[in-house]
Write an enzyme that holds these catalytic residues in place. Structure first.
Site, PDB file in Angstrom:
ATOM      1  N   ASN A   9       0.864  -1.181   0.000  1.00 52.73           N
ATOM      2  CA  ASN A   9       0.000   0.000   0.000  1.00 52.73           C
ATOM      3  C   ASN A   9       0.901   1.231   0.000  1.00 52.73           C
ATOM      4  O   ASN A   9       1.462   1.593   1.034  1.00 52.73           O
ATOM      5  CB  ASN A   9      -0.898  -0.037   1.248  1.00 52.73           C
ATOM      6  CG  ASN A   9      -1.789   1.198   1.347  1.00 52.73           C
ATOM      7  OD1 ASN A   9      -1.838   2.011   0.429  1.00 52.73           O
ATOM      8  ND2 ASN A   9      -2.480   1.336   2.464  1.00 52.73           N
ATOM      9  N   LYS A  11       0.052   4.249  -0.497  1.00 56.96           N
ATOM     10  CA  LYS A  11      -0.652   5.433   0.035  1.00 56.96           C
ATOM     11  C   LYS A  11      -0.428   6.639  -0.897  1.00 56.96           C
ATOM     12  O   LYS A  11      -0.381   6.469  -2.101  1.00 56.96           O
ATOM     13  CB  LYS A  11      -0.214   5.696   1.479  1.00 56.96           C
ATOM     14  CG  LYS A  11      -0.299   4.414   2.333  1.00 56.96           C
ATOM     15  CD  LYS A  11      -0.125   4.641   3.795  1.00 56.96           C
ATOM     16  CE  LYS A  11      -0.253   3.293   4.512  1.00 56.96           C
ATOM     17  NZ  LYS A  11      -0.236   3.396   5.956  1.00 56.96           N
ATOM     18  N   HIS A  89      -9.712   1.179   4.829  1.00 56.90           N
ATOM     19  CA  HIS A  89      -8.430   1.403   5.504  1.00 56.90           C
ATOM     20  C   HIS A  89      -8.640   2.375   6.669  1.00 56.90           C
ATOM     21  O   HIS A  89      -9.440   3.308   6.570  1.00 56.90           O
ATOM     22  CB  HIS A  89      -7.398   1.955   4.518  1.00 56.90           C
ATOM     23  CG  HIS A  89      -6.009   1.929   5.085  1.00 56.90           C
ATOM     24  ND1 HIS A  89      -5.553   2.879   5.959  1.00 56.90           N
ATOM     25  CD2 HIS A  89      -4.990   1.046   4.915  1.00 56.90           C
ATOM     26  CE1 HIS A  89      -4.301   2.586   6.307  1.00 56.90           C
ATOM     27  NE2 HIS A  89      -3.938   1.479   5.681  1.00 56.90           N
ATOM     28  N   GLU A  91      -6.990   4.763   7.688  1.00 54.27           N
ATOM     29  CA  GLU A  91      -6.743   6.175   7.366  1.00 54.27           C
ATOM     30  C   GLU A  91      -7.954   6.795   6.668  1.00 54.27           C
ATOM     31  O   GLU A  91      -8.205   7.988   6.800  1.00 54.27           O
ATOM     32  CB  GLU A  91      -5.462   6.288   6.511  1.00 54.27           C
ATOM     33  CG  GLU A  91      -4.225   6.060   7.385  1.00 54.27           C
ATOM     34  CD  GLU A  91      -3.004   5.541   6.651  1.00 54.27           C
ATOM     35  OE1 GLU A  91      -2.988   5.560   5.403  1.00 54.27           O
ATOM     36  OE2 GLU A  91      -2.055   5.106   7.338  1.00 54.27           O
ATOM     37  N   GLU A 166      -5.732  -5.108  10.537  1.00 56.69           N
ATOM     38  CA  GLU A 166      -4.719  -4.075  10.735  1.00 56.69           C
ATOM     39  C   GLU A 166      -5.001  -3.304  12.030  1.00 56.69           C
ATOM     40  O   GLU A 166      -5.775  -2.332  12.006  1.00 56.69           O
ATOM     41  CB  GLU A 166      -4.724  -3.087   9.572  1.00 56.69           C
ATOM     42  CG  GLU A 166      -4.376  -3.685   8.233  1.00 56.69           C
ATOM     43  CD  GLU A 166      -3.793  -2.624   7.307  1.00 56.69           C
ATOM     44  OE1 GLU A 166      -2.653  -2.783   6.885  1.00 56.69           O
ATOM     45  OE2 GLU A 166      -4.480  -1.628   7.035  1.00 56.69           O
ATOM     46  N   GLY A 172       2.153   2.121  10.709  1.00 57.45           N
ATOM     47  CA  GLY A 172       3.125   3.208  10.580  1.00 57.45           C
ATOM     48  C   GLY A 172       3.855   3.549  11.862  1.00 57.45           C
ATOM     49  O   GLY A 172       4.521   4.579  11.954  1.00 57.45           O
ATOM     50  N   SER A 212       3.021  -2.279  10.322  1.00 56.06           N
ATOM     51  CA  SER A 212       4.473  -2.337  10.544  1.00 56.06           C
ATOM     52  C   SER A 212       5.082  -3.678  10.157  1.00 56.06           C
ATOM     53  O   SER A 212       6.016  -4.167  10.808  1.00 56.06           O
ATOM     54  CB  SER A 212       4.824  -1.975  11.992  1.00 56.06           C
ATOM     55  OG  SER A 212       4.453  -0.628  12.263  1.00 56.06           O
TER      56      SER A 212
HETATM   57  P1  PGA Z   1       2.532   0.155   7.653  1.00 61.69           P
HETATM   58  O1  PGA Z   1       1.100   0.432   6.986  1.00 61.69           O
HETATM   59  O2  PGA Z   1       3.048  -1.141   7.086  1.00 61.69           O
HETATM   60  O3  PGA Z   1       3.361   1.333   7.279  1.00 61.69           O
HETATM   61  O4  PGA Z   1       2.306   0.047   9.133  1.00 61.69           O
HETATM   62  C1  PGA Z   1       0.193  -0.615   6.806  1.00 61.69           C
HETATM   63  C2  PGA Z   1      -1.066  -0.085   6.163  1.00 61.69           C
HETATM   64  O5  PGA Z   1      -1.402   1.079   6.348  1.00 61.69           O
HETATM   65  O6  PGA Z   1      -1.748  -0.840   5.455  1.00 61.69           O
END
Ligand code: PGA
Length: 259
Positions: A9, A11, A89, A91, A166, A172, A212
């Site tokens: 992803n 983003k 997601h 976010e 997740e 992140g 992560s």
């Molecule tokens: P990350 O993000 O691996 O940077 O923690 C995962 C995601 O947002 O799907």
């Protein structure tokens, strides 16, 4: 047998040129010949150009197929550009106030257009600390799928629908869940699917872990039979990291196929 899936992803990162370079470099380091974002987009069968198993996905989709929604992208508009899409997601839930009900409608719209969907669910840190992680994720799965026909979601080959667990506190942050905890949550997700009358009690639905994920911890997740791969954010922008994650997940895929 459920497929092993590793999704990157990116983003809101990369320019088109950067994305092509990144995909090319990851492709080269995972020994996928001639793979670029552009090649994948241009191929007649974007699900698996050159039989590589590589596909391009969108990060969101509108819940209506068409209409006066300036700035939005519908599932039919992605035709020829993407074969996968992420919905729900955290976010998007946070920044666009997306509710389970809306995410469920996006899921239906995506599947109606033939896109393979990855539905994201996961609890906040306060929920986990209060022992509510299971209930939150169970509620998200039910809330997103309440209006869906389980048979239509999977599609003919049963491969249209994937869930990514997740935990929000792991996205992140560099702080990943434990493999055993992710497996337990995958069990909770499949229990919710079973109670929603998914065929096979949800056993056919791949569940990915996200939050992560890195080359240093992917093995912990792939060691769990309930986990079928990863949704990778930050590490997917680093070619060596992503290639190593794909390679390690590939070992699990081969071992599972041989078992
Ligand atoms: P990350 O993000 O691996 O940077 O923690 C995962 C995601 O947002 O799907």
């Amino acid at each position: 047998m459920r497929p092993v899936i590793v999704a990157g992803n990116w983003k809101m990162h990369t320019t088109p040129a950067d994305a092509g370079e990144l995909a090319r470099t990851i492709g080269a380091r995972t020994r996928v010949d001639g793979v670029t974002v552009r090649d994948a987009l241009a191929g007649p069968d974007v699900a698996a150009p050159d039989g590589t198993g590589l596909a391009v996905g969108a990060q969101d989709v509108h819940h209506e197929a068409a209409g006066a929604f300036t700035g939005a992208i519908s599932a039919p508009m992605l035709d020829g550009l993407a074969t996968w899409v992420i919905v729900g997601h955290s976010e998007r839930r946070r920044d666009a106030c997306e509710t389970d009900e809306l995410i469920g409608r996006k899921l239906v719209a995506a599947r109606a257009a033939g896109l393979r969907a990855i539905l994201c669910v996961g609890e906040q840190l306060a929920d986990r600390d209060a022992g509510r992680a299971h209930d939150i994720v169970d509620g998200q799965v039910r809330g997103c799928l309440a209006a869906s026909d389980p048979a239509a979601l999977g599609g003919d080959d049963g491969r249209g629908f994937t869930i990514a667990y997740e935990p929000v506190w792991a996205i992140g942050t560099g702080r990943n869940a434990r493999g055993a905890d992710a497996a337990e949550m995958a069990g909770a997700i499949r229990a919710a699917l079973a109670s929603l009358a998914f065929s096979g009690g949800g056993d056919d639905v791949p569940v990915l872990y996200g939050g992560s994920v890195a080359s240093s911890n992917i093995d912990e997740f792939m060691a769990e039979p309930a986990i079928d791969g990863a949704l990778v954010g930050g590490a997917s922008l680093k070619p060596d990291e992503m290639a190593a994650i794909v390679a390690r997940a590939g070992l699990t895929a081969a071992a599972r196929a041989a078992a």
